[in-house]
Design an enzyme around this catalytic site. Structure first.
Site, short mmCIF file in Angstrom:
data_model
loop_
_atom_site.label_atom_id
_atom_site.label_comp_id
_atom_site.label_asym_id
_atom_site.label_seq_id
_atom_site.Cartn_x
_atom_site.Cartn_y
_atom_site.Cartn_z
N TYR A 69 -10.61 -32.35 -23.66
CA TYR A 69 -12.15 -32.37 -24.33
C TYR A 69 -12.83 -31.25 -25.08
O TYR A 69 -13.24 -30.82 -25.98
CB TYR A 69 -12.65 -33.67 -23.17
CG TYR A 69 -12.89 -34.48 -23.74
CD1 TYR A 69 -12.82 -35.23 -25.04
CD2 TYR A 69 -11.61 -35.41 -22.22
CE1 TYR A 69 -12.57 -36.47 -25.05
CE2 TYR A 69 -12.09 -36.74 -22.78
CZ TYR A 69 -12.03 -37.28 -23.88
OH TYR A 69 -12.31 -38.83 -23.69
N HIS A 121 -19.24 -45.20 -28.73
CA HIS A 121 -18.18 -44.87 -28.11
C HIS A 121 -19.08 -43.61 -28.05
O HIS A 121 -17.96 -42.14 -27.19
CB HIS A 121 -17.50 -44.59 -28.55
CG HIS A 121 -16.51 -45.55 -29.64
ND1 HIS A 121 -16.07 -45.84 -30.20
CD2 HIS A 121 -17.04 -46.64 -28.24
CE1 HIS A 121 -15.11 -46.96 -30.16
NE2 HIS A 121 -15.76 -47.75 -29.06
N CYS A 129 -22.86 -37.10 -15.52
CA CYS A 129 -22.49 -36.68 -14.25
C CYS A 129 -21.51 -37.82 -14.18
O CYS A 129 -21.83 -39.31 -14.98
CB CYS A 129 -23.43 -36.57 -13.52
SG CYS A 129 -23.25 -36.69 -11.55
N GLY A 189 -13.76 -47.01 -43.68
CA GLY A 189 -13.36 -46.01 -42.48
C GLY A 189 -12.47 -46.61 -40.84
O GLY A 189 -12.15 -45.67 -40.15
N PRO A 216 -8.84 -46.67 -46.99
CA PRO A 216 -7.40 -47.03 -48.01
C PRO A 216 -6.79 -47.87 -48.09
O PRO A 216 -6.26 -48.44 -49.26
CB PRO A 216 -7.28 -45.40 -47.36
CG PRO A 216 -7.69 -44.69 -47.02
CD PRO A 216 -9.27 -45.54 -46.08
N ALA A 232 -13.13 -42.90 -48.23
CA ALA A 232 -14.73 -43.51 -48.32
C ALA A 232 -15.41 -42.26 -48.48
O ALA A 232 -16.61 -43.24 -49.11
CB ALA A 232 -14.74 -43.28 -46.12
#
Length: 247
Positions: A69, A121, A129, A189, A216, A232
């Site tokens: 990440y 999300h 934590c 998108g 697309p 987009a």
């Protein structure tokens, strides 16, 4: 710019009191951010994203997941909002009510000026934590990877939704209400494959909104939904120009 806007969509734009928009990874593609499932590069080529974005993977190897990440955060830090993000922020300023729902975790909508974004999300720029599930703004910098929660000493993790985890209740509830109450619903998108976000377009159409897909390539969508096969940024800028022509 040659994106054709159907007359029925122009009419809906001009009469809509409430526009709701769902965005996916395709909106950030022009900012140079790869979609979640695109091939990993460099050190991460040996891993599948689906194998790292889970609580189980974090329990097994928290250092590995945190560092993955960190790499993704470095990509986001270099990215800037593109024409799609900017067009949506501008559209919000011009309508009575506007609800922006996103599956993206990059925060580029906010950088472009959008406010009150419903992040289904989470956001890769926030940290929480692992044990207490609360957002942590700061912590003691040590050599620990991942860093430790200043409240309980547990490991910190990105504030994103992993596979097997529930979406934030307040965000999905608000998104559902927007789908029910809006006059116009734009899906931009996104493949329309990930639930429960994928159901929002159908719910909006069932409650009388005009549904529009901007992608697309064509996707599977409910009957009556308009599909605009275009980039987009190009399509959203064309919508702005059609509804609020310059000059």
């Amino acid at each position: 710019m040659n994106t054709q806007i159907p007359a029925v969509l122009t009419k809906a734009l001009r009469s809509a009191n409430h526009i709701a928009v769902l965005t996916g990874a395709g909106v950030s593609a022009a900012s140079g951010l790869p979609t979640f499932r695109e091939a990993q590069t460099g050190l991460w080529a040996q891993y599948r994203p689906e194998d790292l974005a889970t609580a189980q993977a974090f329990r097994k190897n928290p250092k590995l997941v945190w560092e993955w990440y960190d790499w993704r955060r470095s990509l986001v830090a270099k990215a800037e909002p593109n024409a799609a993000h900017i067009a949506l922020a501008e559209m919000a300023r011009r309508v009575s009510k506007f609800t922006l729902i996103t599956q993206n975790v990059d925060g580029l909508h906010q950088q472009a000026g959008s406010v009150d974004v419903l992040e289904l999300h989470g956001n890769i720029g926030r940290t929480k934590c692992f044990h207490e599930n609360v957002v942590i703004e700061s912590w003691l910098e040590t050599d620990e990877v991942p860093p430790l929660c200043p409240r309980c000493g547990g490991p910190l993790r990105p504030d994103v939704v992993w596979f097997g985890e529930s979406l934030p209740k307040h965000a999905i509830d608000a998104a559902g209400q927007a789908a029910i109450n809006c006059d116009l619903f734009l899906s931009v998108g996104t493949s329309g494959m990930v639930e429960p976000a994928a159901s929002l377009l159908r719910v909006a159409a069932e409650h009388g909104a005009l549904g529009v897909v901007i992608n697309p390539t064509r996707i599977h969508a409910p009957a009556g939904v308009i599909q605009i096969e275009a980039d987009a940024g190009e399509a959203l800028t064309a919508l702005l120009d059609q509804r609020w022509p310059q000059g």
